[in-house]
Design an enzyme around this catalytic site. Structure first.
Site, PDB file in Angstrom:
ATOM      1  N   CYS A 169       0.769  -1.248   0.000  1.00  0.00           N
ATOM      2  CA  CYS A 169       0.000   0.000   0.000  1.00  0.00           C
ATOM      3  C   CYS A 169       0.803   1.304   0.000  1.00  0.00           C
ATOM      4  O   CYS A 169       0.828   2.037  -0.998  1.00  0.00           O
ATOM      5  CB  CYS A 169      -0.947   0.009   1.190  1.00  0.00           C
ATOM      6  N   HIS A 197      -2.891   6.742   3.731  1.00  0.00           N
ATOM      7  CA  HIS A 197      -1.864   5.809   4.209  1.00  0.00           C
ATOM      8  C   HIS A 197      -0.440   6.363   4.094  1.00  0.00           C
ATOM      9  O   HIS A 197       0.514   5.605   3.920  1.00  0.00           O
ATOM     10  CB  HIS A 197      -1.958   4.470   3.476  1.00  0.00           C
TER      11      HIS A 197
END
Length: 577
Positions: free
Chosen positions: A102, A157
């Site tokens: 991610c 993120h």
């Protein structure tokens, strides 16, 4: 899928893709010159989470511009809106993210720089004090500085502390869950493997105990975090904690629609970055059965539904009337995923398509295990991607060129007239020549089969092999040299051994072996040639780091850094939730 459903899909395609009457005969230079004299286009960049190459129905079509072949294809039914946009635009079949996990993937996408340059080589925890360095320039900052209105929804993120929040990196508004939806608890809990419990009530914690780090860990369930509820942010404020997973897609869609409809055609152009929380586990949908064997496709369908809402908003189509309001400003939609499917989640994960990573899966070769997310095998970083830009990009085409998510920033700079920062090196390339190639005599498939043999892509280790961020494999045209092998845990949970091939890399010819089943013999001339090119490319990359403006990142954590709606709540639960 019945014929009536397919008819509705095709009809929607015509609604979303009005004919423009242009003959498309301009060459690339003329196109860029015309863009310089016309108003800048709106830009919508959409990123799915853990969506595999095979999860886009259009990727299974040999010629998706023809309805007849579509009727007889194996296209999945979950992505009709995405399929229509891909069929009406330019689809990329050899498109790669810059990492297969991610945060490193997203940092590279937004900066056009590998993790070796930005410092983002692994994921940030919930209570991380660091994030994407403030001296790194994102696509949003670049476009904001050239006059764009910017907004983001979904998964960031890349840090929340001061200097690392989306609003610190060029976005004027933000709405979303700031990291993966499995990094905390929700009520009700989504489906996961292993299954996690919902957030405990503050005064009733029968299943939970403290560990040495003062986190609440479920005694009977591994890999579940119960010390913090998943938050939903609006700019810097937490508006729900825990978020309702089943309502998240609809909320993202509403935010996107409001942003688009409130953007004036006569005002500044807009840049919308939409980073979906789906199809990352845990999965829970608003209208599906939410059964374990069906929820993945239902979650994928929710992503597709939001994409349809965004496309209709872009073209000013307001349902149920389907009345289009003419828009004088063009809009470019670019779709991709952040990495391949997370196969340890079994039926809750997606499809890597034909890119099996067979050598790794073979217990007598790579040792078994998974070969998608977290790995340097094709299934980990080759992702679905397409561009839809009706007025500029001729529809119904497929590009086989070797491309990277890091190409997006320099390409958007070229298209929008923005300037890339001059004090750093970039790993992406301007591919506007591929996007704007609209000559009448151009073949349906772009690319000459060699897939730009002069193009080199670097695939960093992302958790399954070698040190994080270190280059684990290199693509040179259709060839791939693997320096570090290793699989991620597969559906059984088996974690295979890692191996170092840095002296004698495994070399695959993906033009005849996309499944990476049989490496070339080290005794062949081709092997020696590819090995030499890969070694030189690796030396060149590491030499470039010595003269670059390299960033440093801390992955340290502090319990005080976790996003918390109410400090006196054991799980940070908002009083109103």
């Amino acid at each position: 899928m019945n014929y009536l459903s397919i008819f509705h899909m095709v009809l929607l395609g015509f609604i979303l893709h009005p004919c423009n009457g242009k003959d498309g005969s301009h060459d690339h230079v003329d196109m860029l010159e015309s863009l310089a004299f016309e108003r800048k286009p709106n830009i919508v960049l959409l990123v799915a989470d853990d969506m595999g190459w095979g999860d886009l129905g259009a990727n299974w079509l040999w010629a998706p511009s023809t309805v007849e072949l579509f009727l007889h294809s194996k296209a999945r039914t979950a992505t009709p809106n995405l399929d229509n946009l891909a069929m009406g635009g330019l689809r990329f079949t050899d498109f790669h993210t810059a990492a297969s996990v991610c945060a490193p993937s997203r940092a590279a996408l937004l900066t056009s720089r590998l993790g070796l340059r930005t410092g983002v080589v692994q994921n940030f925890n919930v209570d991380a004090i660091g994030g994407l360095p403030s001296n790194e320039t994102t696509i949003a900052r670049m476009l904001l500085d050239t006059g764009y209105k910017t907004a983001m929804f979904g998964k960031w993120h890349l840090g929340l502390s001061e200097g690392h929040h989306p609003l610190d990196h060029g976005f004027q508004s933000y709405f979303g869950v700031p990291y993966s939806v499995d990094m905390g608890c929700t009520n009700p809990p989504g489906l996961n493997i292993p299954q996690c419990s919902g957030c405990a009530q503050d005064n009733d914690l029968p299943e939970w105990k403290h560990d040495r780090q003062n986190k609440f860990i479920n005694v009977s369930i591994s890999n579940c975090r119960g010390d913090i509820a998943i938050p939903l942010f609006s700019n810097h404020s937490i508006i729900h904690q825990p978020v309702k997973l089943e309502k998240l897609s609809a909320l993202y869609g509403a935010f996107a629609e409001n942003f688009i409809f409130n953007s004036d055609d006569n005002g500044p152009p807009f840049f919308l970055y939409g980073a979906f929380s789906h199809v990352h586990v845990p999965l829970l949908t608003a209208h599906g059965s939410n059964q374990k064997d069906k929820v993945f496709e239902e979650a994928l369908a929710e992503v597709d539904e939001v994409v349809g809402r965004i496309a209709r908003a872009v073209y000013k189509i307001r349902l149920p009337l389907k009345k289009s309001i003419s828009s004088s400003r063009e809009t470019l939609i670019w779709f991709l995923s952040d990495n391949g499917p997370w196969e340890v989640k079994c039926e809750l994960s997606g499809s890597w398509g034909p890119f099996n990573g067979d050598w790794q899966r073979n217990p007598y070769a790579g040792g078994g295990g998974g070969a998608s997310k977290q790995t340097v095998w094709e299934g980990g970083h080759r992702v679905p991607s397409f561009i839809h830009w009706p007025s500029r990009v001729k529809g119904g085409r497929v590009s086989k060129e070797l491309l990277s998510a890091m190409d997006i920033m320099p390409t958007l700079a070229s298209i929008s007239g923005a300037n890339l920062p001059r004090n750093r090196l970039f790993d992406g390339q301007d591919i506007s020549d591929i996007i704007l190639e609209n000559k009448k005599d151009h073949p349906y498939y772009l690319g000459n089969g060699l897939s730009r043999t002069s193009r080199t892509l670097y695939h960093p280790n992302s958790g399954a092999s070698g040190h994080d961020g270190e280059i684990g494999a290199i693509r040179i045209g259709n060839y791939k040299a693997v320096f570090y092998s290793g699989g991620a845990p597969d559906c059984s949970g088996y974690y295979p051994p890692r191996a170092n091939h840095s002296q004698d890399p495994l070399v695959f010819d993906l033009s005849i072996d996309p499944a990476e089943a049989s490496p070339l013999s080290s005794n062949t001339e081709v092997y020696s040639w590819v090995k030499s090119l890969a070694s030189d490319a690796l030396i060149s990359l590491y030499n470039s780091l010595k003269s670059d403006n390299i960033s440093t990142v801390t992955f340290a954590t502090n319990p005080e850094a976790r996003p918390c709606c109410a400090k006196d709540s054991l799980v940070c639960r908002c009083p109103w939730d």
